[in-house]
Design a protein around this motif. Sequence first.
Motif, mmCIF file in Angstrom:
data_model
loop_
_atom_site.group_PDB
_atom_site.id
_atom_site.type_symbol
_atom_site.label_atom_id
_atom_site.label_comp_id
_atom_site.label_asym_id
_atom_site.label_seq_id
_atom_site.Cartn_x
_atom_site.Cartn_y
_atom_site.Cartn_z
ATOM 1 N N LEU A 47 0.828 -1.169 0.047
ATOM 2 C CA LEU A 47 0.012 0.051 0.033
ATOM 3 C C LEU A 47 0.918 1.211 -0.130
ATOM 4 C CD1 LEU A 47 -2.858 -1.073 2.346
ATOM 5 C CD2 LEU A 47 -3.054 -0.671 -0.344
ATOM 6 N N ARG A 48 1.935 1.299 0.717
ATOM 7 C CA ARG A 48 2.704 2.404 0.569
ATOM 8 C C ARG A 48 3.392 2.452 -0.995
ATOM 9 N NH1 ARG A 48 5.330 -0.269 4.915
ATOM 10 N NH2 ARG A 48 4.735 0.826 6.937
ATOM 11 N N VAL A 49 3.960 1.622 -1.501
ATOM 12 C CA VAL A 49 4.265 1.972 -2.993
ATOM 13 C C VAL A 49 3.256 2.220 -3.811
ATOM 14 C CG1 VAL A 49 5.146 0.252 -4.860
ATOM 15 C CG2 VAL A 49 5.945 -0.079 -2.594
ATOM 16 N N LEU A 50 2.116 1.528 -3.845
ATOM 17 C CA LEU A 50 0.865 1.933 -4.568
ATOM 18 C C LEU A 50 0.276 3.408 -4.266
ATOM 19 C CD1 LEU A 50 -0.748 -1.567 -4.213
ATOM 20 C CD2 LEU A 50 0.056 -0.414 -6.685
ATOM 21 N N ASN A 51 0.529 3.944 -3.167
ATOM 22 C CA ASN A 51 -0.151 5.138 -2.666
ATOM 23 C C ASN A 51 0.966 6.318 -3.296
ATOM 24 O OD1 ASN A 51 -2.584 5.831 -0.962
ATOM 25 N ND2 ASN A 51 -1.770 3.668 -0.398
ATOM 26 N N VAL A 52 2.147 6.123 -3.336
ATOM 27 C CA VAL A 52 3.384 6.858 -3.634
ATOM 28 C C VAL A 52 3.243 6.982 -5.188
ATOM 29 C CG1 VAL A 52 5.749 7.439 -3.565
ATOM 30 C CG2 VAL A 52 4.613 6.932 -1.663
ATOM 31 N N ALA A 53 3.195 6.011 -5.803
ATOM 32 C CA ALA A 53 3.443 5.707 -7.230
ATOM 33 C C ALA A 53 2.393 6.770 -8.041
ATOM 34 C CB ALA A 53 3.131 4.318 -7.790
ATOM 35 N N SER A 54 3.181 7.453 -9.071
ATOM 36 C CA SER A 54 2.298 8.270 -9.796
ATOM 37 C C SER A 54 1.436 7.753 -10.669
ATOM 38 C CB SER A 54 3.001 9.427 -10.341
ATOM 39 O OG SER A 54 3.938 8.685 -11.412
ATOM 40 N N MET A 55 1.662 6.319 -11.149
ATOM 41 C CA MET A 55 0.967 5.775 -12.183
ATOM 42 C C MET A 55 -0.263 5.073 -11.700
ATOM 43 S SD MET A 55 4.088 4.083 -14.614
ATOM 44 C CE MET A 55 4.798 4.938 -15.647
ATOM 45 N N VAL A 56 -0.437 5.138 -10.357
ATOM 46 C CA VAL A 56 -1.616 4.460 -9.778
ATOM 47 C C VAL A 56 -2.551 5.520 -9.354
ATOM 48 C CG1 VAL A 56 -2.340 3.184 -7.757
ATOM 49 C CG2 VAL A 56 -0.422 2.524 -8.848
ATOM 50 N N THR A 57 -3.969 5.482 -9.994
ATOM 51 C CA THR A 57 -4.840 6.475 -9.593
ATOM 52 C C THR A 57 -5.803 6.061 -8.513
ATOM 53 O OG1 THR A 57 -5.947 5.702 -11.477
ATOM 54 C CG2 THR A 57 -4.463 7.607 -11.778
ATOM 55 N N SER A 58 -6.004 4.851 -8.414
ATOM 56 C CA SER A 58 -7.101 4.478 -7.317
ATOM 57 C C SER A 58 -6.998 3.075 -6.769
ATOM 58 C CB SER A 58 -8.430 4.607 -8.004
ATOM 59 O OG SER A 58 -8.643 3.563 -8.945
ATOM 60 N N LEU A 59 -7.510 2.709 -5.450
ATOM 61 C CA LEU A 59 -7.115 1.538 -4.968
ATOM 62 C C LEU A 59 -8.245 0.881 -4.148
ATOM 63 C CD1 LEU A 59 -3.761 2.580 -3.202
ATOM 64 C CD2 LEU A 59 -3.873 0.955 -5.007
ATOM 65 N N VAL A 60 -8.413 -0.181 -4.217
ATOM 66 C CA VAL A 60 -9.831 -0.860 -3.344
ATOM 67 C C VAL A 60 -9.069 -2.070 -2.873
ATOM 68 C CG1 VAL A 60 -11.926 -1.890 -3.291
ATOM 69 C CG2 VAL A 60 -11.417 0.052 -5.109
ATOM 70 N N THR A 61 -8.988 -2.199 -1.650
ATOM 71 C CA THR A 61 -8.684 -3.669 -1.023
ATOM 72 C C THR A 61 -9.863 -4.528 -0.792
ATOM 73 O OG1 THR A 61 -9.007 -2.557 1.242
ATOM 74 C CG2 THR A 61 -6.603 -2.450 0.381
ATOM 75 N N GLN A 62 -9.337 -5.791 -1.104
ATOM 76 C CA GLN A 62 -10.496 -7.145 -1.215
ATOM 77 C C GLN A 62 -11.642 -6.370 -1.992
ATOM 78 O OE1 GLN A 62 -10.943 -9.472 2.314
ATOM 79 N NE2 GLN A 62 -8.845 -9.804 2.298
ATOM 80 N N PRO A 63 -11.549 -6.045 -3.176
ATOM 81 C CA PRO A 63 -12.701 -5.622 -4.009
ATOM 82 C C PRO A 63 -13.880 -6.474 -4.109
ATOM 83 C CG PRO A 63 -10.913 -6.094 -5.309
ATOM 84 C CD PRO A 63 -10.400 -6.419 -3.973
ATOM 85 N N CYS A 64 -13.925 -7.746 -4.172
ATOM 86 C CA CYS A 64 -14.978 -8.458 -4.479
ATOM 87 C C CYS A 64 -14.423 -10.041 -4.269
ATOM 88 C CB CYS A 64 -15.370 -8.529 -6.013
ATOM 89 S SG CYS A 64 -13.876 -9.039 -6.974
ATOM 90 N N VAL A 65 -15.608 -10.860 -4.247
ATOM 91 C CA VAL A 65 -15.120 -12.294 -4.478
ATOM 92 C C VAL A 65 -15.336 -13.101 -5.649
ATOM 93 C CG1 VAL A 65 -15.482 -14.732 -3.124
ATOM 94 C CG2 VAL A 65 -15.855 -12.537 -1.975
ATOM 95 N N LEU A 66 -14.432 -13.839 -6.358
ATOM 96 C CA LEU A 66 -14.494 -14.565 -7.560
ATOM 97 C C LEU A 66 -14.783 -15.844 -7.467
ATOM 98 C CD1 LEU A 66 -11.706 -12.367 -9.580
ATOM 99 C CD2 LEU A 66 -14.287 -11.990 -9.350
ATOM 100 N N ASP A 67 -15.645 -16.541 -8.357
ATOM 101 C CA ASP A 67 -15.768 -17.859 -8.306
ATOM 102 C C ASP A 67 -14.858 -18.382 -9.262
ATOM 103 O OD1 ASP A 67 -17.648 -18.466 -6.519
ATOM 104 O OD2 ASP A 67 -19.346 -17.942 -8.021
ATOM 105 N N ILE A 68 -13.987 -19.383 -8.876
ATOM 106 C CA ILE A 68 -12.614 -19.568 -9.891
ATOM 107 C C ILE A 68 -13.222 -21.297 -10.295
ATOM 108 C CG2 ILE A 68 -10.593 -20.024 -10.180
ATOM 109 C CD1 ILE A 68 -11.078 -17.202 -10.108
ATOM 110 N N PRO A 69 -13.231 -21.785 -11.269
ATOM 111 C CA PRO A 69 -13.734 -23.154 -11.690
ATOM 112 C C PRO A 69 -12.442 -23.982 -11.849
ATOM 113 C CG PRO A 69 -13.499 -21.491 -13.723
ATOM 114 C CD PRO A 69 -13.555 -20.583 -12.663
ATOM 115 N N THR A 70 -12.631 -24.935 -11.146
ATOM 116 C CA THR A 70 -11.784 -26.134 -11.145
ATOM 117 C C THR A 70 -12.041 -27.385 -11.675
ATOM 118 O OG1 THR A 70 -11.912 -26.598 -8.908
ATOM 119 C CG2 THR A 70 -10.426 -24.896 -9.026
ATOM 120 N N ASP A 71 -11.180 -28.662 -11.646
ATOM 121 C CA ASP A 71 -11.674 -29.613 -12.390
ATOM 122 C C ASP A 71 -12.658 -30.504 -11.232
ATOM 123 O OD1 ASP A 71 -9.777 -29.427 -14.188
ATOM 124 O OD2 ASP A 71 -8.366 -30.495 -13.233
ATOM 125 N N LEU A 72 -12.552 -29.895 -9.998
ATOM 126 C CA LEU A 72 -13.428 -30.560 -8.945
ATOM 127 C C LEU A 72 -14.854 -29.868 -8.700
ATOM 128 C CD1 LEU A 72 -11.039 -31.844 -6.323
ATOM 129 C CD2 LEU A 72 -11.968 -33.205 -8.291
#
Length: 228
Positions: free
Chosen positions: A71-96
């Motif tokens: 978060l320190r790196v991302l907050n200082v970097a000029s190429m980063v304009t916005s941040l969200v921590t733990q933005p969502c939950v994704l369903d990841i398909p697997t073989d099982l």
Amino acid sequence: MNAPIGRRTKLRPGRFGRLETPTTTNNVALHLSDRKVREIVTVSGRGVRGHFPSYKGKLLKFESLIEEDALRVLNVASMVTSLVTQPCVLDIPTDLKPRRYTPDLQVAFCGQNYYIEIKPADFQKNRHVAIRLQHVIRHLKTSRSPFALITDTDLRPEGLQEELKDLVRLRPAPGRFDPTRDGILWDPHCIHTATPEILRRWYAAQQECDALLQRVMRRDPDSLFEPA
């Protein structure tokens, strides 16, 4: 207020080599789980947990020293304009059966939204974690969703975190999050005047954080896995 006359920190095309990103992104909402993101900052519990004040995001949270360093790196970097921590939950398909995955961060970087996972460099020692992460990477590549795997080794080149800690301490406090403020300025509220030396350090830190992120965003996350 924030910079000498005629100077303002902003993204300059060509300042670094061109960042290669996917040209299209599938609708990731198709893979969103209906499960709510868990609360990670609690009174009890082991490990380092807390909130990170920021001009780039609201109620940013971390639950490890590595995530705080990120978060320190991302907050200082000029190429980063916005941040969200733990933005969502994704369903990841697997073989099982589908597995749920919550990215550590969602980052707007050079106009592209990335999911970010933060891990210690020796994450493969836990075989279960490594296999699960490979499923996530495979799925996000298939859906053409930009993703980066960042390790503590990436985030801790010699002297960087110490300098960022000092600059974050000296920088005017964000206060209530306001998305209309330009979070890459030393003082987005344009109230406090920084010394030329502080501004020199700020611009140098921004450049180093930008270069660090360029490297990890370009990198194929599969390259961090040892051959089976």
